[in-house]
Structure formats: C-alpha cells, structure tokens
Design an enzyme around this catalytic site. Structure first.
Site, PDB file in Angstrom:
ATOM      1  N   SER A   7       0.842  -1.199   0.000  1.00  0.00           N
ATOM      2  CA  SER A   7       0.000   0.000   0.000  1.00  0.00           C
ATOM      3  C   SER A   7       0.872   1.241   0.000  1.00  0.00           C
ATOM      4  O   SER A   7       1.660   1.460   0.931  1.00  0.00           O
ATOM      5  CB  SER A   7      -0.899   0.020   1.231  1.00  0.00           C
ATOM      6  N   HIS A  32      -1.126  -1.282  -4.298  1.00  0.00           N
ATOM      7  CA  HIS A  32      -2.421  -0.956  -3.699  1.00  0.00           C
ATOM      8  C   HIS A  32      -2.501   0.546  -3.479  1.00  0.00           C
ATOM      9  O   HIS A  32      -1.665   1.127  -2.782  1.00  0.00           O
ATOM     10  CB  HIS A  32      -2.588  -1.697  -2.368  1.00  0.00           C
ATOM     11  N   ASP A  34      -4.728   3.508  -2.104  1.00  0.00           N
ATOM     12  CA  ASP A  34      -5.851   3.889  -1.250  1.00  0.00           C
ATOM     13  C   ASP A  34      -6.312   5.297  -1.597  1.00  0.00           C
ATOM     14  O   ASP A  34      -5.543   6.254  -1.476  1.00  0.00           O
ATOM     15  CB  ASP A  34      -5.436   3.839   0.223  1.00  0.00           C
ATOM     16  N   MET A  36      -8.886   8.155  -0.567  1.00  0.00           N
ATOM     17  CA  MET A  36      -9.737   8.587   0.549  1.00  0.00           C
ATOM     18  C   MET A  36     -10.248   9.997   0.291  1.00  0.00           C
ATOM     19  O   MET A  36      -9.501  10.852  -0.196  1.00  0.00           O
ATOM     20  CB  MET A  36      -8.947   8.558   1.859  1.00  0.00           C
ATOM     21  N   HIS A  65      -8.296   1.213  -4.459  1.00  0.00           N
ATOM     22  CA  HIS A  65      -9.268   0.968  -3.388  1.00  0.00           C
ATOM     23  C   HIS A  65      -9.961   2.286  -3.057  1.00  0.00           C
ATOM     24  O   HIS A  65      -9.381   3.169  -2.438  1.00  0.00           O
ATOM     25  CB  HIS A  65      -8.505   0.417  -2.174  1.00  0.00           C
ATOM     26  N   MET A  67     -12.106   4.425  -1.015  1.00  0.00           N
ATOM     27  CA  MET A  67     -12.743   4.644   0.284  1.00  0.00           C
ATOM     28  C   MET A  67     -13.418   6.005   0.217  1.00  0.00           C
ATOM     29  O   MET A  67     -12.980   6.979   0.835  1.00  0.00           O
ATOM     30  CB  MET A  67     -11.703   4.561   1.403  1.00  0.00           C
ATOM     31  N   MET A 136     -11.748  -5.902   4.943  1.00  0.00           N
ATOM     32  CA  MET A 136     -10.927  -5.049   5.789  1.00  0.00           C
ATOM     33  C   MET A 136     -10.666  -5.769   7.108  1.00  0.00           C
ATOM     34  O   MET A 136     -11.603  -6.247   7.755  1.00  0.00           O
ATOM     35  CB  MET A 136     -11.619  -3.715   6.039  1.00  0.00           C
ATOM     36  N   ASP A 174      -6.873  -6.470   3.944  1.00  0.00           N
ATOM     37  CA  ASP A 174      -6.198  -5.171   4.062  1.00  0.00           C
ATOM     38  C   ASP A 174      -6.282  -4.699   5.508  1.00  0.00           C
ATOM     39  O   ASP A 174      -7.372  -4.444   6.021  1.00  0.00           O
ATOM     40  CB  ASP A 174      -6.892  -4.170   3.123  1.00  0.00           C
TER      41      ASP A 174
END
Length: 217
Positions: A7, A32, A34, A36, A65, A67, A136, A174
């Site tokens: 990540s 990965h 993330d 957000m 990913h 979020m 998660m 994750d």
C-alpha cells in the site's frame, strides 16, 4: 497463488514513483492505491491525476481501493488513469450491482470491500459478478493499525463460500498484515495480501515481501 499488494499509503509521497519501483523490483505483483475522500473516511489521500502520472512509471497491477462516498462518480476517471482493479465499499453504494457493471464496462476488474462490522451477507448477490472481495481487517482510514483477529472466521467463511460455489473471486485482505498475521489470513483462504508499513517500514523490502508471502516456510 499468493499476491502481495504494498500500500503506497505507507510510502514516501515525495517520491512515489521510486517507492513503487522499489516494491515491484522486490517481488510485489500489485500496487495498492488507497483513495480517501475525507468523508467516507477522515483522511484525504490522492486522486486520479496522481494515478495517471504513476501509471507512466510502473507496469504493476494498479489495485485502486476507493474509500469514498458516491464511488460511481469516480470509476471513469480512475479507469482512464490506468487502474487495473477498482474496488469500492459496499457501505458507500446504493446500487452496488450497477457499480460493478460500470467498473467492468470501463475495462477494469471489479472489487467490493467490506468493513469489519459489515456482514458477509452483503456480498451474497455479487459473488457471481465480482473479481475481488476485499475484507478489511482493520477499520479503514489510517495505516499502521493492529489486525482484528475476529476477521479470520469471516475470511474462512468467504473462502468456503467461494470454493463451494465455484466462484472465480480473489479474496483480498487489508489491514495489519505482516509476517505473523499473513500466516493466519493465508491459512483462512486469503490470496491477495495488502501490506503497508510492514513493507515500506522494513529495512529490506525483498525480505519483508518474502516473509509475508510465506516463503520462509
């Protein structure tokens, strides 16, 4: 086959291209990413323009990913930026099946993520449609959290559901993944392991990835 997805949330943001190259050269198959939005989770990270720039620097699988609230508004941008897998949270989706179709129509593999408190039944109607189920193993939003042991049963149940029904779905985990917890999640049936600080904070990325993959026996 176990795949490792470092990540970049734990990487040095001042040199992300070099940080991606380091882990890819160390043996990681995925990167990965993330995303957000400061609403679905408290933090804000990066958007599709950054991913587009990073795509030029790496041939690794980009595992994006989301979020974010309203993930359907972000699919096209991240697909065009070079995402290979786009995963959204079931908790943020009003029309999950439609979002899965949207991701596939954009040319990406589709994933659905579940928070620790979200029951597996929320995935039931989607397992025949998705490519990745992301469980998660910490509450989303921050790196460096401790693994939640009660998630092991959830991983195992999902693994048996996928196997018994013949679904072609990768099980990704994750949160809090390092050498010791990786043994547990692999035994439970996970095959894509996201790890941040355990790789980027290690003195030797090659050794960290090897241990998380289970190559130390």
């Amino acid at each position: 086959m176990i795949k490792i997805a470092p990540s970049i949330l734990s990487a040095d943001f001042s040199c992300l291209a070099d940080e991606m190259k380091k882990v890819a050269d160390a043996g990681a198959e995925y990167i990965h990413i993330d995303v957000m939005d400061g609403t679905f989770v408290p933090n804000i990270t990066l958007g599709s323009p950054v991913v587009k720039c990073l795509r030029k620097a790496s041939r690794a699988v980009f595992d994006v990913h989301l979020m974010v609230e309203h993930p359907e508004t972000q699919i096209s941008a991240f697909a065009e930026a070079g995402a290979d897998i786009i995963t959204f949270h079931i908790e943020a989706a009003r029309h999950a099946h439609r979002i899965v179709q949207q991701i596939k129509a954009a040319g990406c593999r589709a994933g659905v993520a579940l928070n620790p408190a979200t029951p597996l039944v929320m995935l039931e109607e989607l397992l025949g449609e998705i490519d990745v189920a992301l469980l998660m193993t910490v509450n989303p939003g921050y790196g460096g959290q401790k693994f939640i042991p009660s998630m092991l049963e959830k991983i195992e149940i999902l693994h048996h559901t996928v196997k018994d029904n013949g679904f072609d779905v990768d099980i990704e985990v994750d949160g809090g993944i390092q050498a010791e917890t990786s043994k547990l999640v692999r035994a439970a049936g996970a095959n894509i392991l996201v790890a941040g600080s355990a790789i980027y904070g290690a003195p030797d990325a090659v050794e960290a990835i090897r241990r998380i993959r289970g190559e130390d026996g």
